[in-house]
Design an enzyme around this catalytic site. Structure first.
Site, short mmCIF file in Angstrom:
data_model
loop_
_atom_site.label_atom_id
_atom_site.label_comp_id
_atom_site.label_asym_id
_atom_site.label_seq_id
_atom_site.Cartn_x
_atom_site.Cartn_y
_atom_site.Cartn_z
N GLY A 14 41.71 59.90 48.02
CA GLY A 14 41.06 61.20 48.15
C GLY A 14 39.74 61.09 48.88
CB ALA A 15 38.46 58.52 51.01
N GLY A 20 34.73 61.54 47.52
CA GLY A 20 35.50 60.41 48.02
C GLY A 20 35.04 59.96 49.40
CB SER A 147 36.63 65.29 34.09
OG SER A 147 35.86 66.45 33.84
CE1 TYR A 170 39.96 68.37 37.06
CE2 TYR A 170 38.59 68.85 35.15
CZ TYR A 170 38.77 68.23 36.37
OH TYR A 170 37.75 67.47 36.90
#
Length: 276
Positions: A14-15, A20, A147, A170
């Protein structure tokens, strides 16, 4: 200040934007060769161009982590691209707390597929490469980006097919990631690989936060700082199976400390990611 990372190899999932991308840039600036993962080739190429223009080393890997077979493909591509992997930062994730229930290509609830199954499976698939690197060069590190939003797993309905709520989906996926981190840490510790979970910061300024949660409360740079810290800080050498709230060790939600619940989760992950 980040230590010199010359000759190190790091994969950041996820960069292609947000935390990211900033993490990938910081690692490259410190001397690491960074493997930049993203879902879209054009976005990966744009990040590679920016890193290389700044004098960094980077290569791209494209895969949609919502599909188990694509995660397997990503692992295969990485093992072809490098015989060394010092740092794995499982940063990719989805967050759609206000949206309807969505499923992955495999028919799994999307948050659970991307935020839990993908990073756990990818870490398992790359465990041999991480362990070989640790054996030759010293400890390798895995950072699971979780998270502070955490909700216990309902094992009677882990895919939340009844009474779906996006925020719960989530939060459940992120607690599940912390729980899996603890189990992966135990499995990989004898092989010289540390695995820790991280809350990078609350509602930082990323596309996911803006689109899914509303206004941001802090800069994305804070999250990148925390990710790089867990991946590189000398004082964390040997620390494994821990949950961090940015740079500080913290206690996750109670279910993460329940060994039976963790084993139920691992059994579920095994079943959902088994080769078919």
């Amino acid at each position: 200040m980040t230590e010199n990372l010359n000759d190190r190899v790091a994969l950041v999932t996820g960069a292609t934007d947000g935390i990211g991308e900033l993490t990938a840039q910081r690692l490259a600036q410190a001397g690491a060769k960074v493997l930049v993962h993203g879902r879209r080739e054009e976005k990966v190429d744009a990040v590679l161009e920016r890193i290389r223009a700044d004098g960094g080393q980077a290569e791209g890997l494209v895969a949609d982590l919502a599909a188990v077979e694509h995660v397997r493909g990503l692992a295969r591509e990485l093992t072809k691209a490098t015989d060394r992997l010092d740092i794995l930062i499982n940063n990719a994730g989805v967050g759609d707390p206000r949206g309807p229930r969505r499923e992955s290509d495999d028919g799994y609830e999307l948050h659970f597929a991307v935020n839990t199954l993908a990073p756990v499976l990818l870490t398992r698939l790359l465990a041999d490469r991480l362990a070989a690197t640790a054996d030759r060069y010293g400890a390798a590190r895995v950072v699971m980006v979780a998270s502070a939003a955490q909700a216990p797993i309902d094992f009677d309905d882990p895919q939340l097919t009844r009474d779906y709520d996006g925020m719960r989906a989530y939060s459940q996926s992120k607690l599940a990631l912390v729980m899996a981190t603890i189990e992966l840490a135990k499995a990989l510790k004898p092989r010289g690989v540390t695995v820790n979970a991280l809350h990078p910061g609350t509602l930082l300024d990323t596309k996911m936060v803006r689109e899914g949660f509303g206004n941001a409360m802090g800069p994305a740079e804070d999250g990148a700082e925390a990710e790089v810290y867990l991946a590189t800080a000398p004082e964390l050498a040997g620390v494994t199976g821990a949950y961090f709230d940015r740079m500080d060790r913290a206690e996750p939600e109670a279910q993460a400390r329940d060994a039976d619940a963790r084993q139920r989760l691992i059994s579920l992950i095994d079943r959902l990611t088994a080769e078919r």
